[in-house]
Design a protein around this motif. Structure first.
Motif: not given
Length: 323
Positions: A28-53
């Protein structure tokens, strides 16, 4: 929606699915993805979070990281969160507004009609604000009549609201009323009234509004407040009067929190007198609009039964069979 600043997000998922979710986020073209226990952390502009939703099939929820605290147990975490409650409330409210605006912008749907933001005349717009002081006095009086055990639990639950800071005033008196009215009246009530009687839609949306406040006493007065604002919006056919009314209602609470406590109670007594004067004067100045809005409207006359087309010649004065 466009911003130069990036946000930190955390997308939750089932255990063992973190790597698959990471691959999906990268697709989904999300950058700075970091897998953690129970989920994945990532960084981006609000549009990136909305795209994932909108497009992620593996993420359960997408959370926005608004801060970090040093807490070694539940009590320390609660104390730290309660100390910054108003800051988190304002941030979450602003993010909610951004998401709502972004959804309608991305879907290219008319936002004003969907959120019930129909224009009304000036006097109608001010009806909610004019009735807010009287409504505040009524609810405040009813709260004083409740048993002491009930009011103690209510005071404990609402202890962080009257923070006496500028952030608290903006969060409670500006951001929260706008967000709550757009969600519970602009979105929920506006759609419920299309599939059920208006009074049922008002009660149902008010019950959900009260339940979101958690505390039983809070539920009662939030339900009454939601029912009043819902009925007001039904009569005005717009959510704008309830937004101004909710702003005025919460602003009164914040203003009273700045009144100093004295031994003789003179300052509090003066504030109550001013509030009582406003409760009488404000509706009087806008009396015509209030009475016009709440006046009982006549029922529509029943439509006449449709005329049945002729099936045999010679039945009607004008007979198309003759032609």
């Amino acid at each position: 929606m466009e911003t130069k600043h990036e946000c930190e997000f955390f997308a939750t998922c089932l255990p063992g699915v973190e790597s698959l979710l990471s691959d999906e986020l990268r697709a989904l073209k999300v950058r700075k993805v970091r897998p953690l226990a129970g989920g994945v952390a990532f960084y981006g502009k609000p549009a990136a979070g909305l795209r994932v939703c909108l497009w992620s099939r593996l993420a359960g929820r997408v959370n926005v990281v608004v801060g970090r605290v040093d807490a070694f147990d539940a009590d320390a975490l609660y104390a730290e969160l309660n100390a910054n409650l108003m800051t988190y409330t304002m941030i979450s409210g602003l993010l909610t507004l951004i998401i709502i605006l972004a959804v309608y912008r991305l879907r290219r749907r008319p936002m004003a009609e969907a959120l019930w933001l129909r224009g009304v005349d000036g006097p109608t717009l001010l009806t909610g604000a004019a009735l807010a002081p009287g409504l505040y006095l009524i609810i405040g009086t009813l709260l004083m009549l409740l048993p002491k055990a009930w009011t103690e639990s209510y005071n404990e639950a609402s202890a962080g609201i009257d923070s006496g800071t500028l952030t608290g005033v903006l969060a409670v008196a500006v951001v929260a009323p706008v967000v709550e009215e757009l969600i519970f009246r602009g979105l929920m009530l506006n759609r419920l009234r299309m599939v059920m009687p208006g009074w049922v839609a008002v009660l149902l949306s008010s019950a959900v509004f009260g339940a979101c406040h958690g505390n039983p006493v809070w539920f009662g007065y939030a339900f009454a407040l939601g029912a009043f604002f819902g009925f007001l919006d039904l009569r005005a056919n717009s959510v704008l009067p309830s937004i101004l009314g909710h702003l005025a209602f919460n602003a009164i609470s914040q203003i009273l929190s700045f009144v100093p406590e004295t031994e003789d109670g003179s300052e509090a007594g003066l504030a109550v007198k001013i509030l009582l004067l406003a409760a009488v004067a404000a509706p009087a100045l806008n009396w015509r609009a209030i009475t016009a809005l709440f006046r009982r409207r006549p029922r529509r006359a029943a439509l006449p039964a449709p005329r049945v087309l002729p099936t045999q010649p010679g039945t009607y004065d004008y007979d198309p069979w003759d032609e």
